[in-house]
Write a protein that holds these residues in place. Sequence first.
Motif, PDB file in Angstrom:
ATOM      1  N   LYS A 112       7.545  -9.534  -3.261  1.00 18.68           N
ATOM      2  CA  LYS A 112       6.366  -8.691  -3.331  1.00 18.68           C
ATOM      3  C   LYS A 112       6.781  -7.294  -2.876  1.00 18.68           C
ATOM      4  O   LYS A 112       7.448  -7.130  -1.856  1.00 18.68           O
ATOM      5  CB  LYS A 112       5.258  -9.237  -2.429  1.00 18.68           C
ATOM      6  N   TRP A 113       6.386  -6.287  -3.650  1.00 21.06           N
ATOM      7  CA  TRP A 113       6.866  -4.939  -3.435  1.00 21.06           C
ATOM      8  C   TRP A 113       5.712  -3.985  -3.133  1.00 21.06           C
ATOM      9  O   TRP A 113       4.612  -4.147  -3.653  1.00 21.06           O
ATOM     10  CB  TRP A 113       7.593  -4.416  -4.677  1.00 21.06           C
ATOM     11  N   SER A 114       6.007  -2.979  -2.344  1.00 18.25           N
ATOM     12  CA  SER A 114       5.125  -1.828  -2.206  1.00 18.25           C
ATOM     13  C   SER A 114       5.935  -0.589  -2.552  1.00 18.25           C
ATOM     14  O   SER A 114       7.136  -0.516  -2.256  1.00 18.25           O
ATOM     15  CB  SER A 114       4.573  -1.720  -0.788  1.00 18.25           C
ATOM     16  N   ILE A 115       5.288   0.379  -3.207  1.00 18.41           N
ATOM     17  CA  ILE A 115       5.983   1.576  -3.686  1.00 18.41           C
ATOM     18  C   ILE A 115       5.277   2.807  -3.133  1.00 18.41           C
ATOM     19  O   ILE A 115       4.060   2.966  -3.287  1.00 18.41           O
ATOM     20  CB  ILE A 115       6.020   1.625  -5.221  1.00 18.41           C
ATOM     21  N   THR A 116       6.061   3.673  -2.487  1.00 17.57           N
ATOM     22  CA  THR A 116       5.529   4.906  -1.927  1.00 17.57           C
ATOM     23  C   THR A 116       6.262   6.091  -2.539  1.00 17.57           C
ATOM     24  O   THR A 116       7.478   6.245  -2.317  1.00 17.57           O
ATOM     25  CB  THR A 116       5.694   4.937  -0.397  1.00 17.57           C
ATOM     26  N   VAL A 151      10.763   1.984  -2.125  1.00 20.51           N
ATOM     27  CA  VAL A 151      10.305   0.675  -2.588  1.00 20.51           C
ATOM     28  C   VAL A 151      10.657  -0.345  -1.512  1.00 20.51           C
ATOM     29  O   VAL A 151      11.822  -0.460  -1.124  1.00 20.51           O
ATOM     30  CB  VAL A 151      10.983   0.308  -3.922  1.00 20.51           C
ATOM     31  N   THR A 152       9.656  -1.063  -1.027  1.00 20.68           N
ATOM     32  CA  THR A 152       9.863  -2.007   0.071  1.00 20.68           C
ATOM     33  C   THR A 152       9.451  -3.405  -0.354  1.00 20.68           C
ATOM     34  O   THR A 152       8.371  -3.603  -0.927  1.00 20.68           O
ATOM     35  CB  THR A 152       9.049  -1.593   1.313  1.00 20.68           C
ATOM     36  N   ASP A 154       9.154  -7.749   0.576  1.00 21.12           N
ATOM     37  CA  ASP A 154       8.764  -8.605   1.700  1.00 21.12           C
ATOM     38  C   ASP A 154       9.923  -9.462   2.186  1.00 21.12           C
ATOM     39  O   ASP A 154       9.738 -10.357   3.011  1.00 21.12           O
ATOM     40  CB  ASP A 154       7.570  -9.487   1.310  1.00 21.12           C
ATOM     41  N   THR A 359      14.347  -2.196   2.167  1.00 20.95           N
ATOM     42  CA  THR A 359      13.930  -0.913   1.607  1.00 20.95           C
ATOM     43  C   THR A 359      14.941  -0.380   0.610  1.00 20.95           C
ATOM     44  O   THR A 359      16.146  -0.400   0.856  1.00 20.95           O
ATOM     45  CB  THR A 359      13.729   0.120   2.735  1.00 20.95           C
ATOM     46  N   THR A 397       6.390   0.933 -13.171  1.00 18.06           N
ATOM     47  CA  THR A 397       5.601   1.190 -11.959  1.00 18.06           C
ATOM     48  C   THR A 397       5.784   2.601 -11.412  1.00 18.06           C
ATOM     49  O   THR A 397       5.135   2.963 -10.445  1.00 18.06           O
ATOM     50  CB  THR A 397       5.984   0.198 -10.846  1.00 18.06           C
TER      51      THR A 397
END
Length: 398
Positions: A112-116, A151-152, A154, A359, A397
């Motif tokens: 699962k990724w989060s993008i900043t 991009v981080t 889990d 990261t 994304t």
Amino acid sequence: MSTPAMVRPRPVHRAADLLAAYLPGSFFYSSATGSLLADGVHAPVRAGHGSRAAAVSEALDAAAVHGVEDPVVVGAIGFRPDAEASLVVPAVVRRAGAPDGSGPAGAPASAKWSITPRPEPEVYADGVRRALELIGAGELDKVVLARCLEVTADQPVPVPALLSRLVRLNPAAHAFAVDVSAPGDPAPRALVGASPELLVSRRGTEVVANPLAGSLPRVADEAENRRRVAALLASAKDRAEHAHVSAQVAEVLGRFCVDLDAPAEPSVIGTPTMWHLSTRITGRLADPTDPGSSALALAEALHPTPAVCGVPVDRARAAIAELEPEDRGYYSGLVGWSDLQGDGEWVVTIRSAEVCDRTVRLFAGAGIVAGSDPAAELAETSAKFRTLLRALGLEGTA
């Protein structure tokens, strides 16, 4: 009568074997000229912020004195003149031919990724507008502005799997993985990428550079791709941007070479995600025994080209420091190898990311010249992110 000693043949490796043998902390590099995997550290190169080429030459001479057979230096150098570098004489080096693209790319890590985005897209577009004001005022002819995606996941990002996907998906690229860990890093840090741009290679007296500038995204529809290739070749803006780069590269190499061949007209090369205007420049060294004409010395003389910095270079560097909120680190620097004879290959560190634990920091840039459109330049950076995002399973994304 004594029996002659048996001569043991040198092991022959396949590119796929070297890729499979890569582990975090190793150095991997592959291109159309071959593959190289280096492990262990015979000696680090203490380069400081002066000429890295001089320090590399000293390290190679010392390694030869200490009995290292065919020593090489491998590693990466950051963008800024005072940037960090990670250069070593490895303990073990294995070589193979070029990757052939065979074998499945494999599935990306299931995470699962989060993008900043850093900065936000609208802030980047504002930076392009400010750069256009500087160009309009006559302070600059061109500046390359980059932006970052952080991009981080889990879970920790597996660098060997990411490298393998990059090589499989981009077999014609200059693929690399370098340990660039530094004091203070929370975990080992690796620089990973698949660059389309050869800064310079040297084999004996032969020198080759292949600057790229002027780009359009590649799409799935081949008829539209043909239209884009034609549009790129016909674009006055893109051709002018490319001319800045190819002229500077030819001028620098002309100081070292005779019989320099710099085509007057660019061609177009494609990657799986982009089309680029390209000029392949070749030359023959006037004095290959001069330490100042080693592969890395040539690379340092060329860096930074207008493809990653701008024109004039000092003012472009100042504009980059002013307009980019994120330090580029190794992005748009150099990565490659050099040997005792001065031969080697160094590429521009683009289509790359720095991976540290969970990261991944990706960078992409666009060349800003008179006539640039902020929205189009933002879209170009998004297209360039696709190389790494695709390998991470995150295409679409950016």
